[in-house]
Design an enzyme around this catalytic site. Structure first.
Site, PDB file in Angstrom:
ATOM      1  N   ASP A  13       0.507  -1.272   0.121  1.00 54.29           N
ATOM      2  CA  ASP A  13       0.450  -0.190  -0.090  1.00 54.29           C
ATOM      3  C   ASP A  13       0.827   1.005  -0.354  1.00 54.29           C
ATOM      4  O   ASP A  13       1.913   1.291   0.831  1.00 54.29           O
ATOM      5  CB  ASP A  13      -0.979  -0.586   1.787  1.00 54.29           C
ATOM      6  CG  ASP A  13      -1.757   0.922   1.210  1.00 54.29           C
ATOM      7  OD1 ASP A  13      -2.314   1.290  -0.238  1.00 54.29           O
ATOM      8  OD2 ASP A  13      -2.802   1.429   2.155  1.00 54.29           O
ATOM      9  N   ARG A  17       0.124   7.074  -2.688  1.00 57.40           N
ATOM     10  CA  ARG A  17       0.233   8.676  -1.879  1.00 57.40           C
ATOM     11  C   ARG A  17       1.825   9.261  -2.832  1.00 57.40           C
ATOM     12  O   ARG A  17       2.477   9.837  -2.763  1.00 57.40           O
ATOM     13  CB  ARG A  17       0.053   7.988  -0.628  1.00 57.40           C
ATOM     14  CG  ARG A  17      -0.999   8.090  -0.118  1.00 57.40           C
ATOM     15  CD  ARG A  17      -1.557   8.267   1.200  1.00 57.40           C
ATOM     16  NE  ARG A  17      -1.254   6.342   1.519  1.00 57.40           N
ATOM     17  CZ  ARG A  17      -1.529   5.977   1.962  1.00 57.40           C
ATOM     18  NH1 ARG A  17      -0.932   6.393   3.191  1.00 57.40           N
ATOM     19  NH2 ARG A  17      -1.180   4.311   2.069  1.00 57.40           N
ATOM     20  N   TRP A  18       2.180   7.862  -2.467  1.00 58.87           N
ATOM     21  CA  TRP A  18       3.851   8.187  -2.741  1.00 58.87           C
ATOM     22  C   TRP A  18       4.362   9.018  -4.102  1.00 58.87           C
ATOM     23  O   TRP A  18       4.793  10.186  -4.514  1.00 58.87           O
ATOM     24  CB  TRP A  18       4.760   6.563  -3.126  1.00 58.87           C
ATOM     25  CG  TRP A  18       5.974   6.816  -3.801  1.00 58.87           C
ATOM     26  CD1 TRP A  18       7.199   7.226  -2.723  1.00 58.87           C
ATOM     27  CD2 TRP A  18       6.749   7.021  -4.490  1.00 58.87           C
ATOM     28  NE1 TRP A  18       8.261   7.053  -3.236  1.00 58.87           N
ATOM     29  CE2 TRP A  18       8.819   7.137  -4.588  1.00 58.87           C
ATOM     30  CE3 TRP A  18       5.985   7.127  -6.013  1.00 58.87           C
ATOM     31  CZ2 TRP A  18       9.195   6.937  -5.572  1.00 58.87           C
ATOM     32  CZ3 TRP A  18       7.091   7.221  -6.983  1.00 58.87           C
ATOM     33  CH2 TRP A  18       8.360   6.952  -7.314  1.00 58.87           C
ATOM     34  N   ASN A  61     -10.707  -3.652  -6.546  1.00 52.40           N
ATOM     35  CA  ASN A  61      -9.533  -2.415  -7.958  1.00 52.40           C
ATOM     36  C   ASN A  61     -10.548  -1.769  -8.277  1.00 52.40           C
ATOM     37  O   ASN A  61      -9.927  -0.826  -8.978  1.00 52.40           O
ATOM     38  CB  ASN A  61      -8.194  -3.045  -7.586  1.00 52.40           C
ATOM     39  CG  ASN A  61      -7.424  -2.523  -5.880  1.00 52.40           C
ATOM     40  OD1 ASN A  61      -6.405  -2.918  -6.240  1.00 52.40           O
ATOM     41  ND2 ASN A  61      -7.443  -1.820  -5.640  1.00 52.40           N
ATOM     42  N   ARG A  64     -11.524   1.814  -9.031  1.00 51.32           N
ATOM     43  CA  ARG A  64     -10.293   2.386  -9.263  1.00 51.32           C
ATOM     44  C   ARG A  64     -10.972   3.813 -11.224  1.00 51.32           C
ATOM     45  O   ARG A  64     -11.197   2.159 -11.031  1.00 51.32           O
ATOM     46  CB  ARG A  64      -8.680   2.205  -8.906  1.00 51.32           C
ATOM     47  CG  ARG A  64      -9.039   2.090  -7.738  1.00 51.32           C
ATOM     48  CD  ARG A  64      -7.315   1.666  -7.206  1.00 51.32           C
ATOM     49  NE  ARG A  64      -7.614   1.445  -6.073  1.00 51.32           N
ATOM     50  CZ  ARG A  64      -5.830   1.068  -5.612  1.00 51.32           C
ATOM     51  NH1 ARG A  64      -4.802   1.557  -6.472  1.00 51.32           N
ATOM     52  NH2 ARG A  64      -5.813   0.811  -4.220  1.00 51.32           N
ATOM     53  N   GLU A 196       1.032 -13.561  11.967  1.00 54.70           N
ATOM     54  CA  GLU A 196       1.387 -12.366  12.443  1.00 54.70           C
ATOM     55  C   GLU A 196       1.552 -10.815  11.809  1.00 54.70           C
ATOM     56  O   GLU A 196       1.693 -11.223  10.978  1.00 54.70           O
ATOM     57  CB  GLU A 196       2.531 -12.167  13.410  1.00 54.70           C
ATOM     58  CG  GLU A 196       3.520 -13.978  14.428  1.00 54.70           C
ATOM     59  CD  GLU A 196       2.365 -13.285  15.878  1.00 54.70           C
ATOM     60  OE1 GLU A 196       2.558 -12.131  16.299  1.00 54.70           O
ATOM     61  OE2 GLU A 196       2.037 -14.264  16.199  1.00 54.70           O
TER      62      GLU A 196
END
Length: 237
Positions: A13, A17-18, A61, A64, A196
């Site tokens: 993810d 934004r990057w 997706n 989008r 985990e």
């Protein structure tokens, strides 16, 4: 005893934004993320991880913007055309999970050829989740069981496991989600019952070998209980 990671799953993810932070189109973030994926797979093998599953395209997706969706599939085709040969040379075995029937016939053909070409490799198993959703996978597994004539009273965790897309590999030991969000996003819902989960604030294109090492180090500190109490685990040891 140091925890061993046999299967690493990642929610990649932060690509959009990057790109936005750099004034770039979102697809440029996905391109950068593709390069990160290649580097992380290589490092995972150096860490003696046998399976790595990457959430490449979820069943959600499709919602989008069309331009971004088409760009993602173009990037996937480019990845197959330019990178699979090298992965094959490095003995990477490639798998696909998800409902690929919605993909273009051209992409389906490329995927089939890629899986066939790498089927005998044994260095590391790279699994790409394409048009994948955890709930959808469970429904499709139930349909397969019905087609196989398995009666309801014979339904068990084992029979369901055998009909899931992931039947060929163990459940994930560690799930990493990058980008700062803290949710599962319909990913491997059945398989992560005792996985985990490690959340990283790093955007996926910036996630590097050092970041993976930190996640692995954190995993090594975890007391994996699988439903047991701490006292039961220590008594078992």
């Amino acid at each position: 005893m140091q925890n061993k990671i046999h299967h690493l799953a990642i929610i990649m993810d932060g690509n959009g934004r990057w790109a936005k932070a750099r004034g770039l189109p979102r697809i440029k973030g996905h391109e950068a993320g593709s390069k990160t994926a290649k580097n992380i797979v290589k490092h995972a093998r150096q860490l003696d991880i046998s399976y790595i599953t990457l959430y490449a395209f979820s069943s959600e997706n499709w919602n989008r913007p069309e331009k971004e969706v088409q760009g993602l599939f173009h990037l996937l085709e480019s990845f197959i055309d330019t990178q699979v040969g090298q992965l094959h040379e490095n003995k990477v075995r490639i798998h696909i999970i998800g409902d690929t029937q919605r993909l273009s016939s051209r992409l389906q053909t490329k995927i089939e050829k890629t899986v066939e070409m790498t089927r005998d490799n044994n260095n590391i198993d790279l699994c790409l989740a394409l048009n994948y959703g955890g709930r959808d996978e469970i429904i499709r597994a139930i349909k397969r069981m019905n087609q196989d004539g398995i009666p309801v009273d014979k339904l068990s965790e084992e029979t369901l496991n055998q009909h899931l897309d992931t039947s060929f590999m163990p459940d994930p030991d560690l799930l990493i989600r990058t980008g700062g969000e803290k949710r599962i996003s319909n990913y491997l819902l059945w398989q992560i019952a005792y996985t985990e989960i490690y959340f990283s604030d790093i955007l996926w294109p910036d996630f590097d070998a050092k970041a993976l090492d930190q996640a692995v180090e954190w995993f090594g500190t975890r007391e994996r209980r699988f439903g047991l109490t701490s006292e039961q685990i220590h008594k078992k040891d």
